[in-house]
Design a protein around this motif. Structure first.
Motif, PDB file in Angstrom:
ATOM      1  N   VAL A 227      24.329  50.676  64.371  1.00  0.00           N
ATOM      2  CA  VAL A 227      24.990  49.818  65.155  1.00  0.00           C
ATOM      3  C   VAL A 227      24.640  48.379  64.959  1.00  0.00           C
ATOM      4  O   VAL A 227      25.506  47.532  64.955  1.00  0.00           O
ATOM      5  CB  VAL A 227      24.750  50.015  66.637  1.00  0.00           C
ATOM      6  N   GLU A 228      23.458  48.049  64.893  1.00  0.00           N
ATOM      7  CA  GLU A 228      23.045  46.904  64.581  1.00  0.00           C
ATOM      8  C   GLU A 228      23.596  46.119  63.381  1.00  0.00           C
ATOM      9  O   GLU A 228      23.779  44.849  63.172  1.00  0.00           O
ATOM     10  CB  GLU A 228      21.427  46.527  64.558  1.00  0.00           C
ATOM     11  N   SER A 229      23.808  46.783  62.165  1.00  0.00           N
ATOM     12  CA  SER A 229      24.279  46.493  60.859  1.00  0.00           C
ATOM     13  C   SER A 229      25.611  46.131  61.099  1.00  0.00           C
ATOM     14  O   SER A 229      26.114  45.209  60.254  1.00  0.00           O
ATOM     15  CB  SER A 229      24.124  47.650  60.097  1.00  0.00           C
ATOM     16  N   LEU A 230      26.353  46.231  61.977  1.00  0.00           N
ATOM     17  CA  LEU A 230      27.703  45.919  62.490  1.00  0.00           C
ATOM     18  C   LEU A 230      27.615  44.592  62.833  1.00  0.00           C
ATOM     19  O   LEU A 230      28.640  43.859  62.438  1.00  0.00           O
ATOM     20  CB  LEU A 230      28.314  46.882  63.236  1.00  0.00           C
ATOM     21  N   VAL A 231      26.603  43.893  63.171  1.00  0.00           N
ATOM     22  CA  VAL A 231      26.634  42.633  63.529  1.00  0.00           C
ATOM     23  C   VAL A 231      25.807  41.694  62.633  1.00  0.00           C
ATOM     24  O   VAL A 231      26.024  40.327  62.224  1.00  0.00           O
ATOM     25  CB  VAL A 231      25.790  42.391  64.991  1.00  0.00           C
ATOM     26  N   ILE A 232      24.719  42.117  61.876  1.00  0.00           N
ATOM     27  CA  ILE A 232      23.976  41.364  61.304  1.00  0.00           C
ATOM     28  C   ILE A 232      24.806  41.006  59.765  1.00  0.00           C
ATOM     29  O   ILE A 232      25.506  41.478  58.920  1.00  0.00           O
ATOM     30  CB  ILE A 232      22.820  42.070  60.411  1.00  0.00           C
ATOM     31  N   GLY A 233      24.705  39.535  59.689  1.00  0.00           N
ATOM     32  CA  GLY A 233      25.627  39.026  58.561  1.00  0.00           C
ATOM     33  C   GLY A 233      26.962  38.437  58.918  1.00  0.00           C
ATOM     34  O   GLY A 233      27.487  37.828  58.051  1.00  0.00           O
ATOM     35  N   LYS A 234      27.488  38.851  60.193  1.00  0.00           N
ATOM     36  CA  LYS A 234      28.685  38.174  60.786  1.00  0.00           C
ATOM     37  C   LYS A 234      28.699  36.744  60.994  1.00  0.00           C
ATOM     38  O   LYS A 234      27.414  36.263  61.414  1.00  0.00           O
ATOM     39  CB  LYS A 234      29.239  39.193  61.581  1.00  0.00           C
ATOM     40  N   LYS A 235      29.609  35.891  61.200  1.00  0.00           N
ATOM     41  CA  LYS A 235      29.789  34.832  61.625  1.00  0.00           C
ATOM     42  C   LYS A 235      29.652  34.776  63.154  1.00  0.00           C
ATOM     43  O   LYS A 235      29.899  35.624  63.937  1.00  0.00           O
ATOM     44  CB  LYS A 235      30.961  34.102  61.184  1.00  0.00           C
ATOM     45  N   VAL A 236      29.052  33.802  63.785  1.00  0.00           N
ATOM     46  CA  VAL A 236      28.796  33.608  65.161  1.00  0.00           C
ATOM     47  C   VAL A 236      30.318  33.632  65.746  1.00  0.00           C
ATOM     48  O   VAL A 236      30.463  34.306  66.818  1.00  0.00           O
ATOM     49  CB  VAL A 236      27.892  32.277  65.521  1.00  0.00           C
ATOM     50  N   GLN A 237      31.212  33.126  65.333  1.00  0.00           N
ATOM     51  CA  GLN A 237      32.531  32.969  65.797  1.00  0.00           C
ATOM     52  C   GLN A 237      33.209  34.339  65.732  1.00  0.00           C
ATOM     53  O   GLN A 237      34.111  34.515  66.759  1.00  0.00           O
ATOM     54  CB  GLN A 237      33.528  31.905  65.039  1.00  0.00           C
ATOM     55  N   GLU A 238      32.797  35.303  65.163  1.00  0.00           N
ATOM     56  CA  GLU A 238      33.182  36.513  64.961  1.00  0.00           C
ATOM     57  C   GLU A 238      32.779  37.593  66.201  1.00  0.00           C
ATOM     58  O   GLU A 238      33.139  38.642  66.094  1.00  0.00           O
ATOM     59  CB  GLU A 238      32.933  37.416  63.899  1.00  0.00           C
ATOM     60  N   LEU A 239      31.682  37.126  66.793  1.00  0.00           N
ATOM     61  CA  LEU A 239      30.994  37.788  67.748  1.00  0.00           C
ATOM     62  C   LEU A 239      31.791  38.586  68.868  1.00  0.00           C
ATOM     63  O   LEU A 239      31.894  39.853  69.061  1.00  0.00           O
ATOM     64  CB  LEU A 239      29.744  37.060  68.332  1.00  0.00           C
ATOM     65  N   GLU A 240      32.702  37.874  69.498  1.00  0.00           N
ATOM     66  CA  GLU A 240      33.448  38.336  70.326  1.00  0.00           C
ATOM     67  C   GLU A 240      34.603  39.521  69.923  1.00  0.00           C
ATOM     68  O   GLU A 240      34.859  40.526  70.769  1.00  0.00           O
ATOM     69  CB  GLU A 240      34.436  37.424  71.101  1.00  0.00           C
ATOM     70  N   ASP A 241      35.048  39.360  68.528  1.00  0.00           N
ATOM     71  CA  ASP A 241      35.742  40.588  68.154  1.00  0.00           C
ATOM     72  C   ASP A 241      34.774  41.722  67.672  1.00  0.00           C
ATOM     73  O   ASP A 241      35.487  42.799  67.418  1.00  0.00           O
ATOM     74  CB  ASP A 241      36.256  39.823  66.796  1.00  0.00           C
ATOM     75  N   LEU A 242      33.339  41.552  67.737  1.00  0.00           N
ATOM     76  CA  LEU A 242      32.783  42.722  67.409  1.00  0.00           C
ATOM     77  C   LEU A 242      32.435  43.632  68.495  1.00  0.00           C
ATOM     78  O   LEU A 242      31.741  44.816  68.562  1.00  0.00           O
ATOM     79  CB  LEU A 242      31.365  42.365  66.755  1.00  0.00           C
ATOM     80  N   VAL A 243      32.675  43.113  69.677  1.00  0.00           N
ATOM     81  CA  VAL A 243      32.319  44.163  70.963  1.00  0.00           C
ATOM     82  C   VAL A 243      32.897  45.432  71.087  1.00  0.00           C
ATOM     83  O   VAL A 243      31.996  46.256  71.110  1.00  0.00           O
ATOM     84  CB  VAL A 243      33.014  43.290  72.253  1.00  0.00           C
TER      85      VAL A 243
END
Length: 288
Positions: A227-243
């Motif tokens: 689950v954590e790997s889905l977020v690591i390496g992503k842009k901060v601006q993309e966080l809300e799209d990752l929920v």
């Protein structure tokens, strides 16, 4: 037979010779052994009281810069020590009533291996290790590997928990989230506790590290590196799209028998809240 140890050497020798069950604060064991109002608790087998072993009551940095917390440190001690990561301090400060926090130890909370335990959640997220001591030496492993399931651990019958070790991290994380859902703010058994942490790159644009753990949603505290790997390496601006994808992946970790609808909804709301706040890059680092 009951034994009382006044030094670590004595405790380890008694443990090896008798295989006696270890007790420190007793806040979990006394409850499990109770027989009714006005009656003394009854324990099966030999008991070893180690609450006088001061060698296990310390908090400090070792030569490698890692934080070591002795197994006999109480929740009150941990909650009041600024060297301890904030999420662990927050969890310790909400652990039962004041009287319980003055007795309950970090070693006991881990050894009890309750899926609703307050401290394993932050410890899982921090990659904390447990040091196990015996007459024959010491061994270390991740707390998440030590706890096998409901009331089950890898503790051998000649070992005593000596300390918890939290790895050295450069300024820990940029943002840390911890929240406990219970019937009250404190003095309540957890219905769900979520710990999250994010570390950003120097430009504060990319997620370098992400941690997510949850308690009271299965037979043990849960953390998924997938689950954590889905977020690591992503842009901060993309966080809300990752929920949504993060929650969908974490759903597989939550036990289908542990009030899944409630816990999935609550977890999703907490992930959404944390991600939306981090996306704004606030000055506040600790979030609840």
């Amino acid at each position: 037979m009951n034994y009382v140890a006044f030094s670590l050497k004595q405790a380890l020798e008694i443990r090896k010779a008798t295989k006696a069950r270890v007790m420190a604060g007793g806040t979990d064991l006394m409850v499990s052994a109770q027989r009714g109002e006005g009656m003394m608790p009854r324990f099966e087998g030999d008991m070893l009281l180690i609450s006088h072993v001061d060698e296990l009551r310390h908090i400090g940095f070792n030569a490698s810069g890692e934080l070591e917390i002795g197994a006999l440190c109480t929740s009150a001690q941990i909650a009041g020590d600024s060297r301890v990561p904030w999420a662990l301090r927050a969890a310790a400060s909400r652990m039962g009533a004041v009287a319980l926090r003055n007795c309950a130890t970090i070693g006991g909370n881990i050894a009890n291996a309750s899926p609703k335990g307050d401290l394993p959640g932050p410890l899982y997220a921090l990659d904390a290790r447990v040091r196990l001591l015996s007459v024959d030496g010491a061994e270390e492993m991740l707390v998440s590997d030590f706890i096998l399931g409901l009331k089950k651990t890898k503790l051998k019958d000649d070992q005593i928990i000596g300390a918890i070790i939290i790895p050295k991290m450069d300024e820990w994380f940029d943002y840390i989230f911890w929240h406990k859902i219970g019937t009250r703010r404190a003095n309540a058994i957890s219905k769900l506790t979520v710990t999250m942490a994010i570390k950003l790159d120097q430009q504060r644009k990319i997620v370098e590290d992400f941690r997510l753990s949850a308690t009271a949603c299965g037979a043990k505290t849960n953390r998924s590196r997938e689950v954590e790997s889905l977020v690591i390496g992503k842009k901060v601006q993309e966080l809300e799209d990752l929920v949504a994808p993060v929650q969908e992946a974490f759903d597989k970790v939550i036990s289908p028998r542990a009030m899944p609808v409630f816990r999935r909804t609550a977890t999703k709301n907490m992930i959404a809240d944390f991600f939306s706040r981090v996306a704004r890059l606030p000055e506040e680092r600790n979030m609840e």
